[in-house]
Design a protein around this motif. Structure first.
Motif, PDB file in Angstrom:
ATOM      1  N   LEU A   1     -36.598  -5.867  51.984  1.00  0.00           N
ATOM      2  CA  LEU A   1     -36.990  -4.707  52.789  1.00  0.00           C
ATOM      3  C   LEU A   1     -37.936  -5.088  53.919  1.00  0.00           C
ATOM      4  O   LEU A   1     -38.007  -4.394  54.939  1.00  0.00           O
ATOM      5  CB  LEU A   1     -37.650  -3.655  51.911  1.00  0.00           C
ATOM      6  N   GLY A   2     -38.664  -6.183  53.731  1.00  0.00           N
ATOM      7  CA  GLY A   2     -39.580  -6.644  54.758  1.00  0.00           C
ATOM      8  C   GLY A   2     -40.809  -5.767  54.911  1.00  0.00           C
ATOM      9  O   GLY A   2     -40.922  -4.705  54.285  1.00  0.00           O
ATOM     10  N   PRO A   3     -41.738  -6.173  55.744  1.00  0.00           N
ATOM     11  CA  PRO A   3     -42.965  -5.381  55.957  1.00  0.00           C
ATOM     12  C   PRO A   3     -42.690  -3.978  56.470  1.00  0.00           C
ATOM     13  O   PRO A   3     -43.384  -3.027  56.107  1.00  0.00           O
ATOM     14  CB  PRO A   3     -43.741  -6.211  56.983  1.00  0.00           C
ATOM     15  N   GLN A   4     -41.660  -3.825  57.304  1.00  0.00           N
ATOM     16  CA  GLN A   4     -41.368  -2.500  57.834  1.00  0.00           C
ATOM     17  C   GLN A   4     -40.836  -1.567  56.760  1.00  0.00           C
ATOM     18  O   GLN A   4     -40.837  -0.341  56.933  1.00  0.00           O
ATOM     19  CB  GLN A   4     -40.375  -2.579  59.007  1.00  0.00           C
ATOM     20  N   GLY A   5     -40.400  -2.135  55.635  1.00  0.00           N
ATOM     21  CA  GLY A   5     -39.967  -1.335  54.497  1.00  0.00           C
ATOM     22  C   GLY A   5     -41.063  -1.164  53.461  1.00  0.00           C
ATOM     23  O   GLY A   5     -40.798  -0.734  52.333  1.00  0.00           O
ATOM     24  N   GLY A   6     -42.293  -1.509  53.819  1.00  0.00           N
ATOM     25  CA  GLY A   6     -43.429  -1.322  52.926  1.00  0.00           C
ATOM     26  C   GLY A   6     -43.669  -2.457  51.959  1.00  0.00           C
ATOM     27  O   GLY A   6     -44.510  -2.339  51.070  1.00  0.00           O
ATOM     28  N   MET A   7     -42.947  -3.572  52.136  1.00  0.00           N
ATOM     29  CA  MET A   7     -43.095  -4.691  51.207  1.00  0.00           C
ATOM     30  C   MET A   7     -43.975  -5.795  51.792  1.00  0.00           C
ATOM     31  O   MET A   7     -44.161  -5.891  53.011  1.00  0.00           O
ATOM     32  CB  MET A   7     -41.727  -5.253  50.847  1.00  0.00           C
ATOM     33  N   SER A   8     -44.514  -6.594  50.875  1.00  0.00           N
ATOM     34  CA  SER A   8     -45.319  -7.762  51.227  1.00  0.00           C
ATOM     35  C   SER A   8     -45.012  -8.848  50.211  1.00  0.00           C
ATOM     36  O   SER A   8     -44.363  -8.599  49.188  1.00  0.00           O
ATOM     37  CB  SER A   8     -46.810  -7.420  51.188  1.00  0.00           C
TER      38      SER A   8
END
Length: 264
Positions: free
Chosen positions: A194-201
């Motif tokens: 999901l990546g950072p833009q999907g709220g993930m880290s």
């Protein structure tokens, strides 16, 4: 609490200095029509045992403290070199599930996975929702993917199938089993794609994996990302492995769970 404390230390130690990697959106994955129907997989060679058939597999049939690392590949290749290098450095096995369109578009990447000694499963040809397909269409998807992966890798794909979107149904599982494949899903998806833009880290991806640790756990990651210039799972992999080792887990090869045809 001990696991959480250990995880926090690992995250602090490993997060610094990790480089990001460019990626493209999974929405760009090709949706070309699969090739016409082909014969089912040959009966010879290692096959899934009865314990892996009849249902989706989200945990391996074992009571040992082992877990399996798996990676889906359906769009970009930006994390593959980093993932393969980390697995090689630690001498760890993993199973990769490319789509047929990925194998056709990125044959060198698929070949690099095979050349590194990792298993290649089947993630369909064009990544559709299998619940929307007929039995014939499901067979076409699986067989077309098998052919594409086989051509790209130069080796025999494994009799493991992973449903696109993990969208399983009893009928679809039965169809896949009838083709000779076990439906290998996962205990947890890190959601790193999901990546950072999907709220993930990286921290969140590692935490999702660690929370699923249990005997026979199957961890799902991705070699690509959903566009924000990083492949979180490539960065999270060493921290996930560190946490597994600290918790007394061994990373095992899914191929250990296959049996000879006569033993099914």
């Amino acid at each position: 609490m001990e696991r959480r404390s250990a995880l926090a230390g690992l995250l602090c130690a490993g997060s610094a200095g990790l480089a990001g990697f460019a990626s493209s959106s999974p929405a760009a994955a090709a949706a070309a029509a699969p090739a016409p129907a082909r014969p089912a997989r040959p009966a010879a060679g290692p096959r899934p045992p009865a314990s892996l058939l009849g249902d989706e597999i989200r945990r391996l049939p074992t009571s040992r403290k082992v877990l399996a690392l798996t990676f889906n590949a359906a769009w970009d290749v930006d994390g593959i070199d980093t993932v393969l290098a980390e697995l090689r450095r630690r001498r760890l096995p993993a199973t990769f599930f490319p789509t047929g369109t990925f194998a056709e578009a990125r044959p060198a990447a698929v070949r690099s996975i095979a050349d590194a000694g990792h298993g290649l499963g089947n993630h369909s040809y064009s990544h559709p929702y299998f619940r929307n397909l007929s039995t014939t269409e499901r067979g076409d998807e699986v067989r077309a993917a098998d052919e594409a992966i086989r051509a790209a890798a130069g080796t025999e794909p494994l009799p493991f199938f992973r449903f696109p979107y993990s969208a399983t149904t009893p009928d679809a599982i039965a169809d896949v089993n009838d083709l000779g494949y076990a439906a290998i899903e996962f205990s947890a998806d890190t959601n790193g794609y999901l990546g950072p833009q999907g709220g993930m880290s990286v921290d969140k991806a590692v935490e999702r994996a660690v929370d699923a640790f249990a005997p026979g756990a199957i961890i799902q990651m991705h070699v690509g990302s959903n566009g924000a210039g990083v492949v979180l799972d490539a960065e999270a992999l060493p921290l996930i492995v560190d946490a597994a080792v600290a918790d007394g887990y061994e990373v095992v090869d899914l191929r250990q769970f296959l049996v000879a045809s006569a033993q099914r």
